[in-house]
Design a protein around this motif. Structure first.
Motif, PDB file in Angstrom:
ATOM      1  N   GLY A  49      -1.529   1.640 -42.236  1.00 39.20           N
ATOM      2  CA  GLY A  49      -2.040   1.198 -40.945  1.00 39.20           C
ATOM      3  C   GLY A  49      -2.806  -0.106 -41.043  1.00 39.20           C
ATOM      4  O   GLY A  49      -3.647  -0.272 -41.921  1.00 39.20           O
ATOM      5  N   GLN A  50      -2.494  -1.019 -40.146  1.00 41.37           N
ATOM      6  CA  GLN A  50      -3.172  -2.314 -40.063  1.00 41.37           C
ATOM      7  C   GLN A  50      -4.040  -2.286 -38.809  1.00 41.37           C
ATOM      8  O   GLN A  50      -3.550  -1.979 -37.714  1.00 41.37           O
ATOM      9  CB  GLN A  50      -2.152  -3.448 -39.995  1.00 41.37           C
ATOM     10  CG  GLN A  50      -1.220  -3.491 -41.187  1.00 41.37           C
ATOM     11  CD  GLN A  50      -1.942  -3.734 -42.503  1.00 41.37           C
ATOM     12  OE1 GLN A  50      -2.574  -4.767 -42.686  1.00 41.37           O
ATOM     13  NE2 GLN A  50      -1.855  -2.777 -43.412  1.00 41.37           N
ATOM     14  N   ILE A  51      -5.310  -2.595 -38.978  1.00 36.44           N
ATOM     15  CA  ILE A  51      -6.222  -2.559 -37.837  1.00 36.44           C
ATOM     16  C   ILE A  51      -6.273  -3.923 -37.154  1.00 36.44           C
ATOM     17  O   ILE A  51      -5.977  -4.949 -37.755  1.00 36.44           O
ATOM     18  CB  ILE A  51      -7.631  -2.080 -38.250  1.00 36.44           C
ATOM     19  CG1 ILE A  51      -8.253  -2.984 -39.304  1.00 36.44           C
ATOM     20  CG2 ILE A  51      -7.575  -0.622 -38.726  1.00 36.44           C
ATOM     21  CD1 ILE A  51      -9.692  -2.610 -39.668  1.00 36.44           C
ATOM     22  N   ALA A  52      -6.654  -3.884 -35.883  1.00 36.71           N
ATOM     23  CA  ALA A  52      -6.692  -5.091 -35.060  1.00 36.71           C
ATOM     24  C   ALA A  52      -7.773  -6.046 -35.551  1.00 36.71           C
ATOM     25  O   ALA A  52      -8.959  -5.703 -35.572  1.00 36.71           O
ATOM     26  CB  ALA A  52      -6.931  -4.710 -33.601  1.00 36.71           C
ATOM     27  N   LYS A  53      -7.328  -7.242 -35.952  1.00 35.80           N
ATOM     28  CA  LYS A  53      -8.233  -8.249 -36.487  1.00 35.80           C
ATOM     29  C   LYS A  53      -7.629  -9.614 -36.230  1.00 35.80           C
ATOM     30  O   LYS A  53      -6.419  -9.789 -36.348  1.00 35.80           O
ATOM     31  CB  LYS A  53      -8.401  -8.005 -37.989  1.00 35.80           C
ATOM     32  CG  LYS A  53      -9.394  -8.870 -38.691  1.00 35.80           C
ATOM     33  CD  LYS A  53      -9.482  -8.454 -40.154  1.00 35.80           C
ATOM     34  CE  LYS A  53     -10.529  -9.274 -40.880  1.00 35.80           C
ATOM     35  NZ  LYS A  53     -10.645  -8.901 -42.283  1.00 35.80           N
ATOM     36  N   ALA A  83      -2.751  -5.235 -30.426  1.00 33.64           N
ATOM     37  CA  ALA A  83      -1.540  -4.681 -31.044  1.00 33.64           C
ATOM     38  C   ALA A  83      -0.704  -5.792 -31.679  1.00 33.64           C
ATOM     39  O   ALA A  83      -0.144  -5.622 -32.771  1.00 33.64           O
ATOM     40  CB  ALA A  83      -0.717  -3.918 -30.010  1.00 33.64           C
ATOM     41  N   CYS A 120      -2.090  -6.605 -34.983  1.00 29.88           N
ATOM     42  CA  CYS A 120      -1.670  -5.605 -35.969  1.00 29.88           C
ATOM     43  C   CYS A 120      -0.264  -5.898 -36.473  1.00 29.88           C
ATOM     44  O   CYS A 120       0.018  -5.769 -37.670  1.00 29.88           O
ATOM     45  CB  CYS A 120      -1.713  -4.205 -35.367  1.00 29.88           C
ATOM     46  SG  CYS A 120      -3.352  -3.580 -34.952  1.00 29.88           S
ATOM     47  N   GLY A 178       1.792   3.439 -33.318  1.00 35.60           N
ATOM     48  CA  GLY A 178       0.597   2.777 -32.821  1.00 35.60           C
ATOM     49  C   GLY A 178      -0.440   3.766 -32.338  1.00 35.60           C
ATOM     50  O   GLY A 178      -0.117   4.713 -31.608  1.00 35.60           O
ATOM     51  N   ALA A 195       2.755  -5.215 -29.770  1.00 40.67           N
ATOM     52  CA  ALA A 195       3.360  -5.300 -31.108  1.00 40.67           C
ATOM     53  C   ALA A 195       4.881  -5.321 -31.016  1.00 40.67           C
ATOM     54  O   ALA A 195       5.539  -6.142 -31.648  1.00 40.67           O
ATOM     55  CB  ALA A 195       2.901  -4.130 -31.975  1.00 40.67           C
ATOM     56  N   GLU A 201      -4.622   0.455 -34.130  1.00 42.56           N
ATOM     57  CA  GLU A 201      -4.147   0.491 -35.516  1.00 42.56           C
ATOM     58  C   GLU A 201      -2.663   0.826 -35.470  1.00 42.56           C
ATOM     59  O   GLU A 201      -2.253   1.708 -34.701  1.00 42.56           O
ATOM     60  CB  GLU A 201      -4.893   1.540 -36.337  1.00 42.56           C
ATOM     61  CG  GLU A 201      -4.403   1.626 -37.770  1.00 42.56           C
ATOM     62  CD  GLU A 201      -5.210   2.573 -38.656  1.00 42.56           C
ATOM     63  OE1 GLU A 201      -4.807   2.773 -39.808  1.00 42.56           O
ATOM     64  OE2 GLU A 201      -6.230   3.113 -38.194  1.00 42.56           O
ATOM     65  N   ILE A 202      -1.871   0.131 -36.287  1.00 45.29           N
ATOM     66  CA  ILE A 202      -0.425   0.379 -36.309  1.00 45.29           C
ATOM     67  C   ILE A 202       0.055   0.432 -37.758  1.00 45.29           C
ATOM     68  O   ILE A 202      -0.314  -0.423 -38.567  1.00 45.29           O
ATOM     69  CB  ILE A 202       0.352  -0.722 -35.555  1.00 45.29           C
ATOM     70  CG1 ILE A 202      -0.142  -0.834 -34.108  1.00 45.29           C
ATOM     71  CG2 ILE A 202       1.863  -0.431 -35.587  1.00 45.29           C
ATOM     72  CD1 ILE A 202       0.501  -1.957 -33.312  1.00 45.29           C
ATOM     73  N   ASP A 203       0.872   1.447 -38.060  1.00 45.77           N
ATOM     74  CA  ASP A 203       1.544   1.468 -39.360  1.00 45.77           C
ATOM     75  C   ASP A 203       3.036   1.308 -39.117  1.00 45.77           C
ATOM     76  O   ASP A 203       3.493   1.358 -37.975  1.00 45.77           O
ATOM     77  CB  ASP A 203       1.201   2.724 -40.171  1.00 45.77           C
ATOM     78  CG  ASP A 203       1.748   4.020 -39.600  1.00 45.77           C
ATOM     79  OD1 ASP A 203       2.603   3.991 -38.684  1.00 45.77           O
ATOM     80  OD2 ASP A 203       1.341   5.084 -40.074  1.00 45.77           O
TER      81      ASP A 203
END
Length: 153
Positions: free
Chosen positions: A39-43, A66, A69, A96, A114, A145-147
Motif C-alpha cells: 500500500g502506498q499512502i497519499a503524499k 488517489a 498514490c 483503494g 488513481a 492508501e492504494i496497493d
C-alpha cells in the motif's frame, strides 16, 4: 526513457524515487511475473495528504490523493523492474482504501483519481480490476492508501 515514462512526461509527471517502507515490510514482492506492491499512502511534494472524506475533504481532493498514490505505485513498479518501466505488462488490480465517514458512499469516485491517471498514462496496459472501500482511519491520518498487483516481464 521508457515509452511509459515518455507518456508520463507529456502529462507533466516525473516518477519520484520509490518510497521506503515505513515499518517492517518490503515495498513489493515478485512471484513469477506477478508483482505485488505494498500500500502506498497519499503524499505529495508538500508531505502527507491527510483528511477524512465526508468530513473535511471533498471528492475532488480525495481523487487527487488517489492520483498521488498511483504515482507512488508506478515508482515502486519502476524500482522492482530495475529502473525499466517498460517491463510492465499490465496493471492487474488496485485496491483503494478511503479514510471516510460512516455515511460517505463515494469511495469509487475517489479511487477514480488513481484509475483515471493509470489509464491515461498506460493506455491498454493500465486497464485493471479494482476495489474501492471505506476505512474508519488510515496510517498517519492520510486520506487514501492504494496497493496494487502488476504483471511484469
Amino acid at each position: 526513457m521508457s515509452q511509459f515514462e515518455k507518456k508520463l512526461a507529456e502529462m507533466g509527471v516525473t516518477l519520484p524515487e520509490a518510497p521506503a517502507p515505513a515499518a517492517n515490510y518490503v515495498p513489493y514482492v515478485q512471484a513469477g511475473d506477478i508483482l505485488h506492491v505494498s500500500g502506498q499512502i497519499a503524499k505529495d511534494e508538500s508531505g502527507l495528504i491527510t483528511g477524512k472524506l465526508g468530513h473535511d475533504m471533498d471528492v475532488a481532493a480525495g481523487a487527487e490523493a488517489a492520483r498521488a498514490c498511483a504515482i507512488a505505485l508506478l515508482a515502486q513498479v519502476k524500482a522492482a523492474c530495475g529502473g525499466d518501466l517498460d517491463r510492465l505488462v499490465r496493471v492487474v488490480k488496485l485496491t483503494g482504501f478511503v479514510n471516510s465517514t460512516a455515511d460517505f458512499t463515494e469511495q469509487p469516485q475517489v479511487i477514480n483519481g488513481a484509475s483515471d491517471f493509470i489509464g491515461e498514462a498506460l493506455g491498454e496496459a493500465g486497464r485493471h480490476a479494482r476495489a474501492a472501500v471505506s476505512a474508519v482511519s488510515l496510517p498517519f491520518g492520510v486520506a487514501v492508501e492504494i496497493d496494487g498487483v502488476f504483471q511484469i516481464r
